[in-house]
Design an enzyme around this catalytic site. Structure first.
Site, short mmCIF file in Angstrom:
data_model
loop_
_atom_site.label_atom_id
_atom_site.label_comp_id
_atom_site.label_asym_id
_atom_site.label_seq_id
_atom_site.Cartn_x
_atom_site.Cartn_y
_atom_site.Cartn_z
N GLY A 180 0.74 -1.25 0.00
CA GLY A 180 0.00 0.00 0.00
C GLY A 180 0.77 1.30 0.00
N CYS A 185 -0.89 3.53 -5.65
CA CYS A 185 -1.57 2.39 -5.04
C CYS A 185 -2.66 2.90 -4.10
CB CYS A 185 -0.58 1.52 -4.28
SG CYS A 185 -1.32 0.08 -3.48
#
Length: 346
Positions: A180, A185
Site C-alpha cells: 500500500g 496504489c
C-alpha cells in the site's frame, strides 16, 4: 480483534541523525553492494536499486539505461515470450534485469518457454503478487525453488517478519516488502490493509537477515532521502516506481495538455491496467490503483544521478564509507515534519 499498540513509522515520520564523519567528500562513498544469495548462491555486485515491474517503468529501455550505472530493472510481465527471450539472451550483466511473473499456470508455462528459448540467460526472477500471505503463493515459491534451484528468486509482497521468514524458508532469496505505500496504489484506502513502510522494512530486514536472506523495500519513496532511510532501516534493495515515472525510457502514453507533454502513470491494480490487460475490472473485485499524469522529464540519467548523489550525501552525514555501513550508522529521530513544505516563490 487485537490492537498492536507499538508505534509504527513511515519514511515521513523520521530523519537520520547526523554523526561525526571523517569522509572528505561524497565521492569517497561506495554505494554498491555485494551479496551471496542464500539459495541460488549467485554473487551479486551492483547498486541495489531496482525499477519496479510496472508496465510504464519496468521496460527494456529502462533496463538498458540503468545497466551502465549498475542499477537493475524488474521487467513487467506483459512482454511476449520472443521479446523476453531475445532480451535476456543479449543481456551482458544478468543482475541487470529480473524476469517478473505471477503464480498462474499460464505464468509458469510462459516462463518455461522463455527459459527454453533463452537457455540459461535468465538468472534473476521476481515472483510478484499483491498479497503474499496466501498459502498458494508460499507453495508456489517452494515448488519454483525446487524446480529451479540455481535461480535467484525475489518474492512478495509482505510486510511482517513471520511471513518474511516463511518465504525465505520456502526458497526466496529476496523478500519484497510493502503493501500500500506506492504513489499510485490505493490498497490502503480500498481495503484498510497495510503497514507503515519504514517499520515494515526494519522488522522484515531483521527477520530476513537472521536466516541469511535479503529484503527489497518496495514503495513509499518520494525522494532520495527516503531511499537513504530505507537503506538505513536495513533494506538490501530498494524498488522505485513513481520516482522513475515520466522519463523517456518509460512506457506510458504521452498526452499533451495546454502546450505541455505529460506521461500516463498508473498502478498495476488500477482500472487502467485491468482494462488494458484483463478486459476490465472483474465483478468480484475493485480497482486498487489510480492513474495520474506526470510531466515528461526527459532521459532518466539525470534522475539517477540525483538519487545516487542524495544517498552518497546521506552516507557522509553519518560517516558511512559504504552503503553497507549506512545501516550500522543510522539512528532515526522521530519528527513531526521531515521536510519544509513551504510553497516555492518566484
Amino acid at each position: 480483534m487485537h490492537i498492536d499498540r507499538d508505534i509504527k513509522l513511515d519514511f515521513r515520520d523520521v530523519l537520520i541523525r547526523p554523526k561525526r564523519s571523517a569522509l572528505p567528500s561524497r565521492a569517497e562513498v561506495d554505494v554498491s553492494r555485494e551479496f551471496a544469495f542464500k539459495h541460488s548462491q549467485h554473487r551479486y555486485r551492483g547498486i541495489p536499486i531496482i525499477a519496479a515491474n510496472m508496465d510504464t517503468i519496468g521496460t527494456f529501455d529502462m533496463a538498458r539505461a540503468l545497466a551502465p550505472a549498475g542499477l537493475s530493472v524488474a521487467l513487467h510481465k506483459h512482454y511476449g515470450e520472443d521479446e523476453l527471450a531475445g532480451f535476456f539472451g543479449s543481456l551482458e550483466v544478468k543482475s541487470s534485469a529480473f524476469y517478473s511473473m505471477g503464480i498462474t499456470r499460464g505464468d509458469q508455462k510462459k516462463f518455461e518457454t522463455v527459459m527454453k528459448r533463452a537457455s540459461a540467460a535468465v538468472q534473476y526472477v521476481c515472483i510478484d503478487v499483491a498479497n503474499g500471505y496466501t498459502e498458494s503463493f508460499v507453495k508456489f515459491v517452494a515448488k519454483f525453488r525446487e524446480a529451479w534451484p540455481a535461480l535467484t528468486v525475489m518474492a512478495g509482497n509482505v510486510v511482517t517478519g513471520e511471513m518474511t521468514e516463511e518465504l525465505i524458508l520456502s526458497g526466496a532469496d529476496i523478500v519484497k516488502v510493502g503493501i500500500g505505500p506506492g504513489s499510485v496504489c490505493t490498497t490502503r484506502g480500498m481495503t484498510g490493509v497495510g503497514y507503515p513502510q519504514l517499520s515494515a522494512v526494519i522488522e522484515c530486514a531483521d527477520a530476513a537477515h537472521g536466516l541469511g536472506g535479503r529484503i527489497c523495500s518496495d514503495g513509499g519513496c518520494a525522494s532520495p532521502g527516503d531511499i537513504a532511510k530505507a537503506f538505513g532501516g536495513g533494506a538490501d534493495f530498494v524498488m522505485l516506481g513513481g520516482m522513475l515515472a515520466g522519463h523517456a525510457e518509460c512506457g506510458g502514453e504521452i498526452v499533451e495538455r495546454n502546450g505541455k507533454r505529460y506521461q500516463r502513470f498508473y498502478g498495476m491494480s488500477s482500472r487502467a491496467a485491468m482494462e488494458k490487460y484483463a478486459g476490465g475490472v472483474a465483478d468480484y473485485r475493485a480497482s486498487e490503483g489510480k492513474e495520474i499524469l506526470i510531466e515528461c522529464r526527459g532521459p532518466v540519467a539525470a534522475t539517477v544521478q540525483e538519487i545516487l548523489g542524495g544517498v552518497r550525501s546521506a552516507c557522509t552525514y553519518v560517516g558511512a564509507h559504504t552503503l553497507k555501513e549506512l545501516t550500522k550508522r543510522t539512528t532515526f529521530v522521530r519528527v513531526g515534519a521531515a521536510v519544509n513544505n513551504a510553497p516555492d516563490r518566484d
